[in-house]
Design a protein around this motif. Structure first.
Motif, short mmCIF file in Angstrom:
data_model
loop_
_atom_site.label_atom_id
_atom_site.label_comp_id
_atom_site.label_asym_id
_atom_site.label_seq_id
_atom_site.Cartn_x
_atom_site.Cartn_y
_atom_site.Cartn_z
N MET A 1 17.78 24.46 50.59
CA MET A 1 17.63 23.92 51.92
C MET A 1 17.04 22.52 51.80
SD MET A 1 15.78 25.78 55.19
CE MET A 1 15.55 27.26 54.27
N THR A 2 17.64 21.58 52.49
CA THR A 2 17.15 20.21 52.45
C THR A 2 16.85 19.72 53.85
OG1 THR A 2 19.38 19.31 52.59
CG2 THR A 2 18.49 19.66 50.37
N ALA A 3 15.99 18.72 53.91
CA ALA A 3 15.61 18.15 55.19
C ALA A 3 16.31 16.82 55.39
CB ALA A 3 14.10 17.96 55.23
N ASP A 4 16.91 16.66 56.54
CA ASP A 4 17.48 15.39 56.95
C ASP A 4 16.46 14.75 57.89
OD1 ASP A 4 18.80 13.37 58.42
OD2 ASP A 4 20.73 14.39 58.26
N PHE A 5 15.78 13.72 57.38
CA PHE A 5 14.70 13.12 58.15
C PHE A 5 15.17 12.50 59.46
CE2 PHE A 5 12.05 12.38 54.05
CZ PHE A 5 11.73 13.73 54.02
N SER A 6 16.40 12.04 59.50
CA SER A 6 16.90 11.48 60.76
C SER A 6 17.02 12.58 61.83
CB SER A 6 18.23 10.76 60.57
OG SER A 6 19.24 11.66 60.18
N LEU A 7 17.38 13.78 61.40
CA LEU A 7 17.44 14.91 62.35
C LEU A 7 16.04 15.33 62.80
CD1 LEU A 7 20.23 17.15 60.76
CD2 LEU A 7 20.39 15.65 62.77
N ILE A 8 15.08 15.26 61.89
CA ILE A 8 13.69 15.57 62.25
C ILE A 8 13.22 14.58 63.31
CG2 ILE A 8 11.30 15.65 61.42
CD1 ILE A 8 12.92 18.02 60.41
N ARG A 9 13.44 13.30 63.06
CA ARG A 9 12.99 12.27 63.99
C ARG A 9 13.69 12.38 65.34
NH1 ARG A 9 12.56 9.38 59.15
NH2 ARG A 9 14.72 8.66 59.26
N SER A 10 14.99 12.58 65.34
CA SER A 10 15.72 12.63 66.62
C SER A 10 15.36 13.88 67.42
CB SER A 10 17.23 12.54 66.40
OG SER A 10 17.72 13.65 65.68
N SER A 11 15.18 14.99 66.76
CA SER A 11 14.81 16.21 67.49
C SER A 11 13.38 16.12 68.01
CB SER A 11 15.00 17.46 66.63
OG SER A 11 14.19 17.40 65.46
N PHE A 12 12.49 15.49 67.24
CA PHE A 12 11.12 15.31 67.71
C PHE A 12 11.10 14.34 68.90
CE2 PHE A 12 6.69 13.72 67.54
CZ PHE A 12 6.07 14.94 67.72
N ALA A 13 11.96 13.33 68.87
CA ALA A 13 12.06 12.41 70.01
C ALA A 13 12.49 13.15 71.27
CB ALA A 13 13.03 11.27 69.69
N ALA A 14 13.34 14.16 71.11
CA ALA A 14 13.77 14.96 72.27
C ALA A 14 12.63 15.83 72.80
CB ALA A 14 14.97 15.83 71.89
N VAL A 15 11.72 16.22 71.94
CA VAL A 15 10.60 17.09 72.30
C VAL A 15 9.44 16.28 72.90
CG1 VAL A 15 8.81 18.56 71.27
CG2 VAL A 15 11.20 18.87 70.63
N GLN A 16 9.25 15.06 72.43
CA GLN A 16 8.09 14.25 72.81
C GLN A 16 7.84 14.11 74.30
OE1 GLN A 16 8.74 10.83 70.14
NE2 GLN A 16 6.56 11.07 69.65
N PRO A 17 8.85 13.94 75.14
CA PRO A 17 8.55 13.79 76.57
C PRO A 17 7.82 14.98 77.20
CG PRO A 17 10.81 13.11 76.10
CD PRO A 17 10.26 13.75 74.85
N HIS A 18 7.84 16.10 76.53
CA HIS A 18 7.19 17.31 77.06
C HIS A 18 5.71 17.36 76.72
CE1 HIS A 18 11.09 18.79 78.28
NE2 HIS A 18 11.53 18.45 77.08
N GLY A 19 5.27 16.48 75.83
CA GLY A 19 3.85 16.32 75.52
C GLY A 19 3.12 17.61 75.22
N THR A 20 1.99 17.77 75.88
CA THR A 20 1.12 18.90 75.58
C THR A 20 1.70 20.25 76.01
OG1 THR A 20 -0.13 18.52 77.60
CG2 THR A 20 -0.99 17.51 75.56
N GLN A 21 2.76 20.25 76.79
CA GLN A 21 3.43 21.51 77.09
C GLN A 21 3.94 22.15 75.79
OE1 GLN A 21 6.60 20.29 79.65
NE2 GLN A 21 5.41 20.61 81.53
N VAL A 22 4.31 21.29 74.86
CA VAL A 22 4.85 21.76 73.59
C VAL A 22 3.80 22.57 72.84
CG1 VAL A 22 5.78 21.03 71.35
CG2 VAL A 22 6.47 19.83 73.44
N THR A 23 2.60 22.02 72.74
CA THR A 23 1.58 22.73 71.98
C THR A 23 1.06 23.95 72.73
OG1 THR A 23 -0.08 21.14 72.74
CG2 THR A 23 0.91 20.76 70.58
N ALA A 24 1.05 23.89 74.05
CA ALA A 24 0.65 25.08 74.83
C ALA A 24 1.65 26.21 74.57
CB ALA A 24 0.58 24.75 76.31
#
Length: 137
Positions: A1-24
């Motif tokens: 299994m390998t990590a594609d860092f561009s996919l990590i960054r783009s998926s995290f960018a999609a999550v970021q607008p949700h802010g602290t809802q994510v950690t809750a």
């Protein structure tokens, strides 16, 4: 299994607008599926949620800065070992992290994204576990 860092960054960018809802959501998921880990945490999780959110951001920002990333993870591993976190807790956290990211990433979440996050989490957990074990000796 390998990590594609561009996919990590783009998926995290999609999550970021949700802010602290994510950690809750993450902690709700973790405690619902693994109630045995709840005693490891303070009753009020506001600061913990903020720390997790900051750590995720730092992780994504430093994916290709190996020295910084490894140093950060080793420090976290030593601290978590001191809190009583055991090796068997890491898969539970990983499962909740993946479930949370999948939930908030929406259409940005694909099998390749999940594979990349799983690979990154493998690096995270192995590095933290090694550092925690070394600190316990």
């Amino acid at each position: 299994m390998t990590a594609d860092f561009s996919l990590i960054r783009s998926s995290f960018a999609a999550v970021q607008p949700h802010g602290t809802q994510v950690t809750a959501y993450f902690y709700d998921h973790l405690f619902a599926h693994h109630p045995d880990v709840r005693p490891l945490f303070a009753a009020h999780l506001d600061e913990q949620r903020d720390r997790l959110w900051a750590a995720l951001g730092a992780l994504v920002a430093n994916l290709e800065n190996t020295d910084t990333l490894i140093g950060m993870l080793e420090n976290l591993g030593r601290r978590h070992a001191g809190y009583g976190v055991l090796p068997e807790h890491y898969p539970a956290v990983g499962a909740s992290l993946i479930a949370t990211l999948r939930h908030y990433a929406g259409d940005a979440w694909t099998p390749a994204v999940e594979e990349s996050w799983a690979a990154v989490y493998g690096l995270i957990s192995n590095t933290m576990l090694d550092a925690g074990a070394a600190a316990s000796k």
